[in-house]
Enzyme design. Structure first.
Site, PDB file in Angstrom:
ATOM      1  N   LYS A   1      30.006 -41.002  47.293  1.00  0.00           N
ATOM      2  CA  LYS A   1      29.536 -41.173  45.911  1.00  0.00           C
ATOM      3  C   LYS A   1      29.075 -42.605  45.658  1.00  0.00           C
ATOM      4  O   LYS A   1      28.059 -42.821  45.007  1.00  0.00           O
ATOM      5  CB  LYS A   1      30.655 -40.819  44.923  1.00  0.00           C
ATOM      6  CG  LYS A   1      30.928 -39.326  44.814  1.00  0.00           C
ATOM      7  CD  LYS A   1      30.127 -38.699  43.683  1.00  0.00           C
ATOM      8  CE  LYS A   1      29.853 -37.217  43.853  1.00  0.00           C
ATOM      9  NZ  LYS A   1      31.018 -36.376  44.072  1.00  0.00           N
TER      10      LYS A   1
ATOM     11  N   LYS B   1      24.847 -29.476  53.632  1.00  0.00           N
ATOM     12  CA  LYS B   1      25.583 -28.815  52.552  1.00  0.00           C
ATOM     13  C   LYS B   1      24.676 -28.471  51.390  1.00  0.00           C
ATOM     14  O   LYS B   1      23.951 -29.342  50.896  1.00  0.00           O
ATOM     15  CB  LYS B   1      26.701 -29.762  52.084  1.00  0.00           C
ATOM     16  CG  LYS B   1      27.626 -29.176  51.048  1.00  0.00           C
ATOM     17  CD  LYS B   1      28.693 -30.172  50.656  1.00  0.00           C
ATOM     18  CE  LYS B   1      29.012 -30.060  49.189  1.00  0.00           C
ATOM     19  NZ  LYS B   1      29.886 -31.113  48.702  1.00  0.00           N
TER      20      LYS B   1
ATOM     21  N   LYS C   1      24.160 -29.157  44.320  1.00  0.00           N
ATOM     22  CA  LYS C   1      23.293 -29.235  43.144  1.00  0.00           C
ATOM     23  C   LYS C   1      22.770 -30.651  42.913  1.00  0.00           C
ATOM     24  O   LYS C   1      21.756 -30.834  42.282  1.00  0.00           O
ATOM     25  CB  LYS C   1      24.009 -28.718  41.896  1.00  0.00           C
ATOM     26  CG  LYS C   1      25.434 -29.190  41.733  1.00  0.00           C
ATOM     27  CD  LYS C   1      26.267 -28.194  40.926  1.00  0.00           C
ATOM     28  CE  LYS C   1      27.733 -28.364  41.253  1.00  0.00           C
ATOM     29  NZ  LYS C   1      28.567 -27.269  40.850  1.00  0.00           N
TER      30      LYS C   1
HETATM   31  P1  TYM Z   1      32.606 -28.530  43.273  1.00  0.00           P
HETATM   32  O1  TYM Z   1      32.451 -28.314  41.815  1.00  0.00           O
HETATM   33  O2  TYM Z   1      31.733 -29.535  43.932  1.00  0.00           O
HETATM   34  O3  TYM Z   1      32.425 -27.166  44.052  1.00  0.00           O
HETATM   35  C1  TYM Z   1      33.159 -26.023  43.671  1.00  0.00           C
HETATM   36  C2  TYM Z   1      33.574 -25.226  44.872  1.00  0.00           C
HETATM   37  O4  TYM Z   1      32.436 -24.847  45.636  1.00  0.00           O
HETATM   38  C3  TYM Z   1      32.609 -25.250  46.979  1.00  0.00           C
HETATM   39  N1  TYM Z   1      31.292 -25.636  47.538  1.00  0.00           N
HETATM   40  C4  TYM Z   1      30.857 -25.211  48.713  1.00  0.00           C
HETATM   41  N2  TYM Z   1      31.416 -24.405  49.628  1.00  0.00           N
HETATM   42  C5  TYM Z   1      30.684 -24.131  50.730  1.00  0.00           C
HETATM   43  N3  TYM Z   1      29.443 -24.633  50.953  1.00  0.00           N
HETATM   44  C6  TYM Z   1      28.848 -25.443  50.054  1.00  0.00           C
HETATM   45  N4  TYM Z   1      27.622 -25.904  50.269  1.00  0.00           N
HETATM   46  C7  TYM Z   1      29.561 -25.774  48.865  1.00  0.00           C
HETATM   47  N5  TYM Z   1      29.298 -26.539  47.795  1.00  0.00           N
HETATM   48  C8  TYM Z   1      30.371 -26.443  46.984  1.00  0.00           C
HETATM   49  C9  TYM Z   1      33.543 -26.439  46.942  1.00  0.00           C
HETATM   50  O5  TYM Z   1      34.208 -26.598  48.172  1.00  0.00           O
HETATM   51  C10 TYM Z   1      34.482 -26.034  45.837  1.00  0.00           C
HETATM   52  O6  TYM Z   1      35.496 -25.195  46.320  1.00  0.00           O
HETATM   53  N6  TYM Z   1      36.731 -31.200  43.432  1.00  0.00           N
HETATM   54  C11 TYM Z   1      36.227 -29.880  43.235  1.00  0.00           C
HETATM   55  C12 TYM Z   1      36.602 -29.256  41.895  1.00  0.00           C
HETATM   56  C13 TYM Z   1      38.045 -29.309  41.605  1.00  0.00           C
HETATM   57  C14 TYM Z   1      39.056 -28.529  42.224  1.00  0.00           C
HETATM   58  C15 TYM Z   1      40.280 -28.933  41.618  1.00  0.00           C
HETATM   59  C16 TYM Z   1      39.066 -27.562  43.226  1.00  0.00           C
HETATM   60  C17 TYM Z   1      38.635 -30.096  40.683  1.00  0.00           C
HETATM   61  N7  TYM Z   1      39.988 -29.889  40.681  1.00  0.00           N
HETATM   62  C18 TYM Z   1      41.489 -28.350  41.988  1.00  0.00           C
HETATM   63  C19 TYM Z   1      40.293 -26.998  43.590  1.00  0.00           C
HETATM   64  C20 TYM Z   1      41.492 -27.391  42.976  1.00  0.00           C
HETATM   65  C21 TYM Z   1      34.717 -29.960  43.311  1.00  0.00           C
HETATM   66  O7  TYM Z   1      34.128 -30.950  43.030  1.00  0.00           O
HETATM   67  O8  TYM Z   1      34.129 -28.812  43.618  1.00  0.00           O
END
Ligand code: TYM
Length: 331
Positions: A111, A194, A197
């Site tokens: 980031k 990956k 968005k």
């Molecule tokens: P975030 O919002 O970036 O993504 C949400 C979920 O989607 C999965 N993901 C992917 N999986 C496979 N391939 C991809 N290209 C891909 N892009 C996104 C992410 O692994 C995630 O599971 N930190 C987390 C949100 C969060 C969270 C939590 C998750 C906040 N608190 C507590 C679990 C438990 C995040 O930024 O995900």
């Protein structure tokens, strides 16, 4: 019955990576576990959305959760900021989280490389907020994509540290989990590893994308000039397309294009056309339900209220016990 917790940041619409990495497992896990699924709106503040965007994005994710089959009667579906106990636990965990370990976190380093002008404390302490989300319900399993593995490792560190510091066996050790066993990573259409968005506009396909948009994005996906030596490993962009095909098409179609590749006769245009049609077919039911649910504000309101009540009950119990363990006492 295991306790399951997971969340998704509201930063726009959900894409295929979110679905196959996380949401698909949420839907399956709600049948046999005690599940808490939330919209991580506190987390999304690290990128400073406008108030209108914040609300709109939360609504998008809520609608997409429901459109995917999450059931508010089976799971607890809630908005993170409806749970101030999470913010309190975050504060408490921060007292025992070390700058060094937070700075070493891969997602933090990534980031600050992408946005060197916005290195805020929320980004640095992202892993403690995420740990709070998970341990506030004393979760055992956390369905996430592969990119979240390190955050889960840090969550275990913070949970264990709390237990050791206060000589209790209070928080369980949560593990990153997917229903299909292996953690998933869906690649991007722009050749990146990956789907995301925040990367280039054409990298991600959203669940809400209509057929014309899907065709345009897939036909523009990055490839190479053709298999120079079909015996050698594929280039990354082409590997990505095969990986998407494997996830979204039938095994027959996948092996057909594999064969064409190994003979050196593949036409990427044909493969893209096929992939686009398979994505369109996959997305159609989501798109229809998304359109219906977006218009049903009463149902959304009811869902959020019910989720907040259920989540609150669980979080309040934990925070009361944590306060007691730490030594906050009533006079
Ligand atoms: P975030 O919002 O970036 O993504 C949400 C979920 O989607 C999965 N993901 C992917 N999986 C496979 N391939 C991809 N290209 C891909 N892009 C996104 C992410 O692994 C995630 O599971 N930190 C987390 C949100 C969060 C969270 C939590 C998750 C906040 N608190 C507590 C679990 C438990 C995040 O930024 O995900």
């Amino acid at each position: 019955m295991d306790i399951v917790v997971s969340g998704i940041r509201p930063t726009g619409k959900l894409h295929l990576g979110n679905y196959f990495g996380a949401l698909k497992s949420f839907v399956r896990m709600q049948e046999t576990n005690n599940c808490f699924f939330f919209i991580a709106d506190y987390h999304s503040l690290t990128t400073h959305p406008t108030p209108a965007d914040l609300h709109g994005n939360v609504k998008n994710v809520l609608v997409e959760f429901l459109a995917s089959g999450l059931d508010p009667e089976k799971s607890t579906i809630y908005i993170q900021s409806d749970l101030p106990e999470v913010a309190e636990l975050y504060l408490l965990l921060n007292m025992n989280a070390y700058i060094g370990e937070l700075e070493r976190c891969t997602s933090f380093k990534e980031k600050i490389r992408q946005n060197p002008q916005n290195v805020n404390a929320g980004l640095l302490t992202y892993p403690t907020l995420m740990a709070s989300d998970i341990i506030i319900h004393k979760a055992q399993k956390v369905p996430v994509g592969k990119d979240q593995e390190q955050h889960l490792e840090m969550t275990r560190t913070f949970a264990n540290r709390f237990n050791r510091l206060y000589k209790v066996d209070y928080f369980p050790e949560p593990v990153a989990y997917t229903f299909d066993e292996e953690l998933v990573k869906i690649p991007g259409l722009d050749g990146s590893l990956k789907m995301s968005k925040s990367d280039s506009e054409n990298n991600a396909i959203f669940l809400a994308d209509d057929p014309a948009v899907i065709r345009k994005k897939v036909m523009r996906a990055v490839t190479d000039t053709g298999p120079v030596d079909p015996g050698k490993p594929k280039s990354q962009p082409v590997e990505n397309l095969f990986s998407l095909l494997k996830t979204l098409s039938t095994p027959d179609i996948y092996s057909h294009f594999e064969e064409e590749y190994s003979k050196g006769t593949i036409r990427y245009g044909d493969m893209k056309k096929q992939l686009a049609e398979d994505i369109i077919r996959f997305n159609e039911p989501f798109r229809n339900r998304i359109n219906q649910l977006s218009a049903d504000n009463d149902y959304l309101k009811k869902t959020v209220k019910l989720g907040a009540e259920k989540a609150h009950e669980s979080a309040l119990k934990t925070i009361r016990e944590v306060r007691e363990i730490i030594g906050f006492k009533e006079f």
